[in-house]
Design a protein around this motif. Sequence first.
Motif: not given
Lengths: 279, 265
Positions: B28-48
Motif C-alpha cells: 500500500a505504501l512503498a518508500d514514501v519520503t517527504m518533509d513538511v515544514m512548519p506552516g506549509e500546506v501540502v496537497c496529496i493527489i492521486g488515483p483511488s
Amino acid sequence: MAEELDIARLRHVRRPHFGRIAAIVAILIVAFLLVRAFAHGKIDWATTWEFLFWPTILWGLFNTVWMSFVCMAVGIAIGLACAVAHASTNPVLKGAAIFYAWFFRGAPVILQLLIWFNLALVFPTLGIPGLFEFKTVVVITPAVATILSLGLNEGAYVSEIIRSGMLGVDRGQYEAAKAMGMTNGTALRRIILPQAMRIVVPPLGNEFIGLVKMTALASIIGFGDVVRSAQDIYYSNAKVIELLMVPTFWFLVVVTVLTLGQRVLERRFGRGFGTGGAR
Amino acid sequence: MTRADGNSSVTPVVSAVKVGKKFGGHQALADVTMDVMPGEVVCIIGPSGSGKTTFLRCINQLESFDSGGLWLDGELLGYRRVGEALHPLSDKEIAGQRRKTGMVFQRFNLFPHMTALENVTEAPVQVLRRRRDEVHDAAMLLLDRVGLAHKAGAYPSELSGGQQQRIAIARALAMQPKLMLFDEPTSALDPELVGEVLAVMRDLASSGMTMIVVTHELGFAREVGDRVVFMDQGRVVETGTAAELMSDPKEVRTRNFLKTAFTRG
Ligand SMILES: Nc1ncnc2c1ncn2[C@@H]1O[C@H](COP(=O)(O)OP(=O)(O)O)[C@@H](O)[C@H]1O
Ligand SMILES: [Mg+2]
C-alpha cells in the motif's frame, strides 16, 4: 380531460380496516369468556385481596426486588468486563471471555443454583489457608448462592448483548476518538459505550425482566422470595390458587415499572439519533 | 535525527523516511519520503487506492507501518530508540503523540450522541483534563471561526454535511494540534456544500497552520497548496509547487491523472 377536472371534487374515502375490527371483536369475546370463567370459577378473590399486602408477602416482594437488582448489577459488571475482554486484541482475555459465556450460558440455571448452594460438599472451607478461612456452609447462604448463580449466569448473557451493541457502533467512531488522542479506556467510556447503550437497552430490559422472574427459582434453595412467601401461606391455609394470584399480581407490577424505566433509558440514549430523542 | 533533506535548520513538522506498508501481500505504501515544514500546506493527489489515506493514517498512527520511519515535530512516532533497537510505545504514549495531530475524515465521524459544542469540548476535557467552563469559551470561539456558533446545541444528525465537516474541523482544532490532516474532506459532500468547507480550510491555511490535505479539488490544491504531491501505487511519483506540477508535469503518470481528473471535473 373533463374527468381529470372532476377528480378534484371527489371525496377521499378512508381505507377500511377490516382486520382491526375483527381483532377487536375476537379479543372482546375472549376477554368476556375469561372474566366470566374466573368470576364463576373456584377462586375466592377476597382471599387474594386480603393477602395482597400481607407482611410476609411484602417482605418476600422486597427480597425479590433487591435480589433482582443485585443480580443484574453483578451481571452488568461481569458482562461489561467480558464484552470488553472479547473485543480486546489480547488472545488470553478474549479466550477467557468466550469460555465464560460458553460455560454459564450452557448449564441450566437451576443446576447452577443447586451447585452453588451445595458448594460445601466440594469445598468444606473457603479462603486462603493460613490467612483466613470460613466454613462454606456459613458463607454460602441461600441469598449468596442466588447472587452467585443468577449473577454469573446473567453476566454471560449481558456480555453478548453489550458486545452486539459495541459491534453496532461505526468503526469511524473508534478512529475519531483515537485521532483525538483518547486512550482505549476513554474512547470506550465516552464514545463507544454511550452509543452502544442505544442498541443495548431494549434487550437488556428484556434480560432484566426475565431475571426478576428467574429469582422465583431461588425458592428451591430456600431463598425467601415472594413466591416462597405465598407458598408458606397456602401450606397452612390451603388457599392455593388465591395465594398464587398474589405474587402474579406483584410480578406484573414490577415488570410494568421496569418497562417504563426502559422507555426512559431508551429516550436518554436515543439523543442525537433522531428516533426517540428530544434533547 | 534523519531527515529527507539534510540541509534544513528548521525541524520539519512531519518527516517521513522510506515509509513502507503492506496489507497482506499488497504494497500500500512503498518508500514514501517527504518533509513538511512548519506552516506549509501540502496537497496529496492521486488515483483511488494509491495509498493517500494509508499515509495519513500512518502519520497519526491509526495504522502501523512495516518499514522506514516517521517523525512528528522531531519526535520518532510509535517507537523508542534504545541503542540499535526500536521498542514499540505503549497505547498511552501513542495516544499522547496523536494529540499533536488533528484529523478530519471523509465521513466526518462526529460523535452522534453529543451536540456540536460537546463534540468540540470532549477531547480537551477528557484528554487534556482541562476545566469544562474554560474549554467552553474556547470551543465557542472555534465554532464561531467555522461560522457555526449558532449551531452549538445541535446534534450532528440535525446538521448538513458541510456543517458537520466544519464542526469536525473545529473539533480537531480544539486540541491545538501542530498539524492538521485532511482525508478528502469534501468528497462526501453535495457539490453546493463543498465551498463552505474549503473556505474554512483556506482560512486555516492562511492562519499559518501546517496541513496535509488529500483532495480531488485541484482548484484548491493550486490556490492554497504550497506543494502538491502526486502519489500512485503507494509511491510518491512527483512533487512540486502546484503551478509546476499542474501546468508542466514531468511524469507520464501525473500527466495522465491530471488529464482524466480535469475532464472528469
Ligand atoms: N485495512 C486495509 N486492509 C487491506 N487493504 C487495505 C486496507 N486499507 C487500505 N488497503 C489497500 O491499500 C491500498 C491503498 O489504500 P488507500 O490508502 O485507502 O488509498 P487511497 O486513499 O489513495 O484511495 C488500496 O489498494 C487498498 O485496497
Ligand atoms: Mg482514501
